[in-house]
Write a protein that holds these residues in place. Structure first.
Motif, short mmCIF file in Angstrom:
data_model
loop_
_atom_site.label_atom_id
_atom_site.label_comp_id
_atom_site.label_asym_id
_atom_site.label_seq_id
_atom_site.Cartn_x
_atom_site.Cartn_y
_atom_site.Cartn_z
N SER A 1 19.19 -12.03 -6.49
CA SER A 1 19.54 -11.06 -5.94
C SER A 1 18.49 -9.76 -6.56
CB SER A 1 20.55 -10.52 -5.50
OG SER A 1 21.51 -10.24 -6.92
N ALA A 2 18.10 -8.92 -5.49
CA ALA A 2 17.19 -7.89 -6.01
C ALA A 2 17.72 -6.49 -5.32
CB ALA A 2 15.75 -8.16 -6.00
N ASN A 3 17.27 -5.45 -6.01
CA ASN A 3 17.31 -4.11 -5.18
C ASN A 3 16.36 -2.97 -6.05
OD1 ASN A 3 18.87 -3.21 -7.46
ND2 ASN A 3 20.72 -3.69 -6.65
N ALA A 4 16.00 -2.14 -5.30
CA ALA A 4 15.24 -1.21 -5.73
C ALA A 4 15.45 0.12 -4.92
CB ALA A 4 13.69 -1.59 -5.75
N VAL A 5 14.74 1.36 -5.74
CA VAL A 5 14.71 2.57 -4.95
C VAL A 5 13.32 3.08 -5.34
CG1 VAL A 5 17.08 3.32 -5.03
CG2 VAL A 5 15.53 3.95 -6.93
N PHE A 6 12.33 3.70 -4.18
CA PHE A 6 11.11 4.19 -4.55
C PHE A 6 10.64 5.26 -3.92
CE2 PHE A 6 11.16 1.51 -0.89
CZ PHE A 6 10.47 2.10 0.09
N HIS A 7 9.81 5.97 -4.24
CA HIS A 7 9.45 7.29 -3.95
C HIS A 7 7.87 7.45 -4.07
CE1 HIS A 7 10.43 12.07 -3.34
NE2 HIS A 7 9.72 11.50 -2.26
N GLN A 8 7.13 7.75 -2.97
CA GLN A 8 5.67 7.89 -3.08
C GLN A 8 5.17 9.19 -2.43
OE1 GLN A 8 3.15 5.51 -0.47
NE2 GLN A 8 2.07 4.92 -2.33
N ARG A 9 4.37 9.83 -3.21
CA ARG A 9 3.83 11.15 -2.68
C ARG A 9 2.32 11.07 -2.72
NH1 ARG A 9 7.77 12.85 -6.45
NH2 ARG A 9 9.63 13.71 -5.74
N ILE A 10 1.67 11.79 -1.52
CA ILE A 10 0.28 11.51 -1.40
C ILE A 10 -0.15 12.99 -1.35
CG2 ILE A 10 -1.70 10.80 -0.05
CD1 ILE A 10 -0.29 8.36 1.19
N TYR A 11 -1.15 13.23 -2.19
CA TYR A 11 -1.83 14.77 -2.04
C TYR A 11 -3.27 14.96 -1.80
CZ TYR A 11 2.30 15.08 -4.98
OH TYR A 11 3.59 15.33 -5.77
N ASP A 12 -3.54 15.91 -1.15
CA ASP A 12 -5.00 16.19 -0.70
C ASP A 12 -5.84 16.73 -1.91
OD1 ASP A 12 -4.40 18.81 -1.17
OD2 ASP A 12 -4.30 19.04 1.26
N GLU A 13 -6.95 16.90 -1.77
CA GLU A 13 -8.05 17.34 -2.85
C GLU A 13 -7.64 18.49 -3.44
OE1 GLU A 13 -11.84 17.13 -1.32
OE2 GLU A 13 -11.84 14.92 -1.01
N SER A 14 -6.89 19.55 -2.68
CA SER A 14 -6.42 20.64 -3.46
C SER A 14 -5.27 20.57 -3.99
CB SER A 14 -6.43 21.75 -2.24
OG SER A 14 -5.33 21.42 -1.13
N GLY A 15 -4.59 19.36 -4.17
CA GLY A 15 -3.29 19.20 -4.51
C GLY A 15 -2.09 19.38 -3.81
N GLU A 16 -2.24 19.84 -2.51
CA GLU A 16 -1.02 19.87 -1.71
C GLU A 16 -0.55 18.51 -1.29
OE1 GLU A 16 0.03 22.03 2.62
OE2 GLU A 16 -1.97 22.23 1.63
N LYS A 17 0.69 18.36 -1.24
CA LYS A 17 1.37 17.15 -0.68
C LYS A 17 1.13 17.16 0.83
CE LYS A 17 5.68 16.67 -0.24
NZ LYS A 17 7.29 16.61 -0.44
N VAL A 18 0.66 15.89 1.34
CA VAL A 18 0.62 15.78 2.71
C VAL A 18 1.26 14.89 3.27
CG1 VAL A 18 -1.90 16.66 2.54
CG2 VAL A 18 -1.60 14.33 2.08
#
Length: 224
Positions: A67-84
Motif C-alpha cells: 500500500s502507498a500514500n502521499a501528499v504533494f504541493h506544486q507551485r508555478i511562477y511566472d517570469e516576474s516571480g509571481e505565483k500563477v
C-alpha cells in the motif's frame, strides 16, 4: 451552501495536515517493511516550478499488494516571480503495481526502467486558473482547474530509486548488450505524484492519458 463548503474545505485541510504529521512521525521509526521519501525543490520538467512531496510505501503479506500514500504541493511562477498556479493533493489509497515499470520520458528523451509504479485514488485541488503551457516540454495543454475546490480523482505515483534508463524501447529491444542499462551522475532518484484528469496526448506508444503533477529529485529516503 457556503457554510457547508467551508466545512468541507476545513475537513480536507485537516486531513492533509494529519497525513503529513503521520508520515513524518513514521519517518522517525522507519520499519524495515516500509519505504519513506521526501522530495522538495524544483520541478525536473517545468521551469519556474517548486514542489513538495512526502510519501510512503508499506509492504504487507505476500498475497497482498504493497500500500502507498502521499501528499504533494506544486507551485508555478511566472517570469516576474509571481505565483500563477498551484496544485495540492493527497494520494489516499494507492497500491504498488510493479517495481519494473518502464516509460519514455519526453524531457530527457530516454526510457526510464525499473520504476516503481503506484496506482490509486485521492483528492486534489488547484487554484481557479486557466493556465496554458507546454507540459513536460512536449504537450501543449491547459492545466486542470478545480476552481479552488477539492475533487476526487484516480492518481499515479512513479518512484525511480536508481534513475536507470535505456536509449531504446525496452519492449522491442530488451536491456542488454544492444540496449545497455545506463545511469547519469547528474540524475538522482526521483518521484512523481500526479492526477489522471482526462487529458489525452499522443506519445511514441500511441494515445495516452497524461499524468498531471509534480516530479522532483528525492531530498531524503529511507528503506529504498
Amino acid at each position: 451552501m457556503k457554510k457547508k463548503s467551508n466545512v468541507t474545505k476545513g475537513l480536507f485541510a485537516a486531513t492533509f495536515l494529519i497525513t503529513i504529521i503521520a508520515l513524518v512521525t513514521t519517518v522517525n521509526a522507519c520499519p524495515s517493511n516500509r519505504v519513506l521519501f521526501i522530495a522538495k525543490g524544483d520541478d525536473l520538467d517545468l521551469a519556474g516550478t517548486t514542489n513538495f512531496i512526502i510519501g510512503s510505501i508499506k509492504f504487507g503479506e505476500d498475497d497482498e499488494l504493497p500500500s502507498a500514500n502521499a501528499v504533494f504541493h506544486q507551485r508555478i511562477y511566472d517570469e516576474s516571480g509571481e505565483k500563477v498556479y498551484a496544485m495540492k493533493g493527497i494520494l489516499k489509497e494507492g497500491s504498488l503495481q510493479t517495481k519494473y515499470y518502464c516509460f519514455f520520458c519526453p524531457v530527457f528523451q530516454v526510457w526510464f526502467i525499473n520504476v516503481w509504479l503506484v496506482m490509486g485514488e485521492g483528492v486534489y485541488k488547484t487554484t481557479d486558473t486557466n493556465l496554458d503551457l507546454v507540459y513536460r516540454n512536449w504537450f501543449p495543454i491547459t492545466m486542470p482547474n478545480t476552481e479552488g475546490e477539492y475533487v476526487q480523482a484516480p492518481m499515479i505515483m512513479m518512484l525511480s530509486p536508481t534513475a536507470e534508463y535505456c536509449l531504446l524501447d525496452p519492449s522491442t529491444t530488451p536491456p542488454g548488450p544492444d540496449n545497455p542499462v545506463l545511469t547519469n551522475p547528474e540524475w538522482h532518484a526521483w518521484v512523481l505524484t500526479a492526477v489522471l484528469c482526462g487529458i489525452i496526448v499522443e506519445t511514441p506508444m500511441g494515445p495516452a492519458e497524461l499524468p498531471i503533477g509534480p516530479v522532483s529529485y528525492l531530498t531524503k529516503s529511507w528503506g529504498i
